[in-house]
Design a protein around this motif. Structure first.
Motif, PDB file in Angstrom:
ATOM      1  N   UNK A 155       0.836  -1.208   0.000  1.00 52.76           N
ATOM      2  CA  UNK A 155       0.000   0.000   0.000  1.00 52.76           C
ATOM      3  C   UNK A 155       0.872   1.259   0.000  1.00 52.76           C
ATOM      4  N   UNK A 156       1.952   1.242   0.839  1.00 54.61           N
ATOM      5  CA  UNK A 156       2.855   2.386   0.890  1.00 54.61           C
ATOM      6  C   UNK A 156       3.568   2.613  -0.434  1.00 54.61           C
ATOM      7  N   UNK A 157       3.993   1.512  -1.074  1.00 53.97           N
ATOM      8  CA  UNK A 157       4.629   1.640  -2.380  1.00 53.97           C
ATOM      9  C   UNK A 157       3.660   2.181  -3.414  1.00 53.97           C
ATOM     10  N   UNK A 158       2.387   1.746  -3.322  1.00 52.01           N
ATOM     11  CA  UNK A 158       1.381   2.239  -4.261  1.00 52.01           C
ATOM     12  C   UNK A 158       1.155   3.731  -4.103  1.00 52.01           C
TER      13      UNK A 158
ATOM     14  N   UNK B 198       4.114   5.589  -5.487  1.00 52.00           N
ATOM     15  CA  UNK B 198       4.072   5.606  -6.946  1.00 52.00           C
ATOM     16  C   UNK B 198       3.087   6.616  -7.486  1.00 52.00           C
ATOM     17  N   UNK B 199       1.898   6.699  -6.862  1.00 47.12           N
ATOM     18  CA  UNK B 199       0.875   7.668  -7.302  1.00 47.12           C
ATOM     19  C   UNK B 199       1.385   9.090  -7.122  1.00 47.12           C
ATOM     20  N   UNK B 200       1.981   9.379  -5.965  1.00 47.22           N
ATOM     21  CA  UNK B 200       2.511  10.720  -5.719  1.00 47.22           C
ATOM     22  C   UNK B 200       3.638  11.064  -6.678  1.00 47.22           C
ATOM     23  N   UNK B 201       4.476  10.076  -6.980  1.00 48.34           N
ATOM     24  CA  UNK B 201       5.578  10.311  -7.917  1.00 48.34           C
ATOM     25  C   UNK B 201       5.051  10.648  -9.306  1.00 48.34           C
ATOM     26  N   UNK B 202       4.074   9.871  -9.757  1.00 53.44           N
ATOM     27  CA  UNK B 202       3.470  10.150 -11.058  1.00 53.44           C
ATOM     28  C   UNK B 202       2.774  11.500 -11.057  1.00 53.44           C
ATOM     29  N   UNK B 203       2.104  11.803  -9.953  1.00 49.24           N
ATOM     30  CA  UNK B 203       1.362  13.069  -9.841  1.00 49.24           C
ATOM     31  C   UNK B 203       2.305  14.271  -9.964  1.00 49.24           C
ATOM     32  N   UNK B 204       3.519  14.125  -9.440  1.00 50.05           N
ATOM     33  CA  UNK B 204       4.473  15.233  -9.469  1.00 50.05           C
ATOM     34  C   UNK B 204       5.247  15.315 -10.783  1.00 50.05           C
TER      35      UNK B 204
END
Length: 287
Positions: free
Chosen positions: A10-13, A16-22
């Motif tokens: 869950x933490x990795x997910x 990943x979402x925050x990384x893509x968002x930025x």
């Protein structure tokens, strides 16, 4: 164990979402840049035919050109722009004699203090004085220039991207709008109080055209065309921003020569010192 593994996933997910968002907006902007209306009118900086005398590793100052550029600054640019990091005495570096520097300094008025009451007065300049600002403060400067602040020109060729060619281009960029470019950006317009210049970063500039053919009469007889004056003022401002430019290049050649000599000398020393220490092919070692 299952809960811990689920928490890690869950933490990795989330990461990943925050990384893509930025990163995704930046990647999209890089791949599909949004171009402003004035983009269609922009032109790349140009250079004078034959280049400047100070270009390249063997460049030199053309003192006649620098003196012409100073004349353009004095008679045209100084009405709005300061040169606050240059002193009158520095003019000796571009070929003026000490007497000529004193005369030039005295032809300018600089702020002084009245010894009687301490009030601010104007007095003739001295060789040790810096070039004066045409305005008392920023508020006055903006009031006389449609709320635009004329920049100090001492470091203008260092402060702008490709500054030398930028200044040269800008001085000649006051042209009519190309109809084909206008068709690409039909909503583009030059507001009242601004001027179209295809080399300015957003095209519309507060400074009106400055260099007109014959606006200056050169003391050396050179024809004062717009292109010639643009080249001369650019050379002068390049010198003002980096007066040691040519000395730096000359020092660079000396350093390169010294390093080559030191490398050769070190190699020969190595060969001499170790010549008798290395075994030669065919030598028999005695036990």
């Amino acid at each position: 164990m299952t809960i811990r593994l689920g928490g890690i996933l869950f933490g990795l997910g989330i990461t990943g979402v925050l990384l893509l968002w930025s990163l995704l907006p930046g990647a999209l902007n890089f791949a599909f840049p949004t171009k402003p209306d004035y983009y269609a009118f922009q032109e790349k900086n140009i250079a004078p035919e034959g280049g400047f005398s100070f270009d390249g590793p063997l460049g030199t100052w053309d003192t006649q050109q620098l003196q012409r550029g100073y004349q353009v600054y004095k008679e045209v640019c100084s009405a709005c722009h300061s040169l606050k990091f240059v002193a009158f005495r520095n003019l000796q570096e571009i070929g003026y004699t000490e007497a000529e520097v004193r005369a030039e300094a005295a032809s300018w008025e600089v702020p002084g203090i009245d010894p009687k009451d301490g009030s601010v007065v104007k007095r003739p300049g001295l060789p040790t004085d810096m070039f004066p600002s045409p305005y008392a403060n920023e508020v006055e400067a903006r009031a006389f220039n449609n709320n635009a602040l004329p920049p100090d020109l001492t470091l203008i060729t260092k402060a702008r991207n490709d500054g030398v060619h930028y200044v040269y281009s800008l001085m000649q960029g006051y042209n009519e709008v190309d109809p084909e470019d206008q068709a690409k950006s039909p909503d583009f317009e030059t507001p009242a109080g601004l001027y179209f210049n295809e080399y300015f970063y957003n095209i519309n500039i507060a400074m009106p055209p400055q260099l007109l053919d014959g606006i200056v009469t050169y003391s050396d007889g050179t024809e004062a065309t717009e292109e010639q004056m643009a080249q001369d003022i650019t050379a002068f401002l390049t010198w003002a921003g980096e007066p040691t430019l040519i000395k730096r290049k000359q020092t660079g050649w000396f350093v390169i020569g010294f390093l080559l000599f030191a490398t050769f000398f070190g190699f020969m020393s190595y060969k001499t010192v170790w010549a008798g220490k290395k075994k030669k092919k065919g030598d028999v070692e005695l036990v």
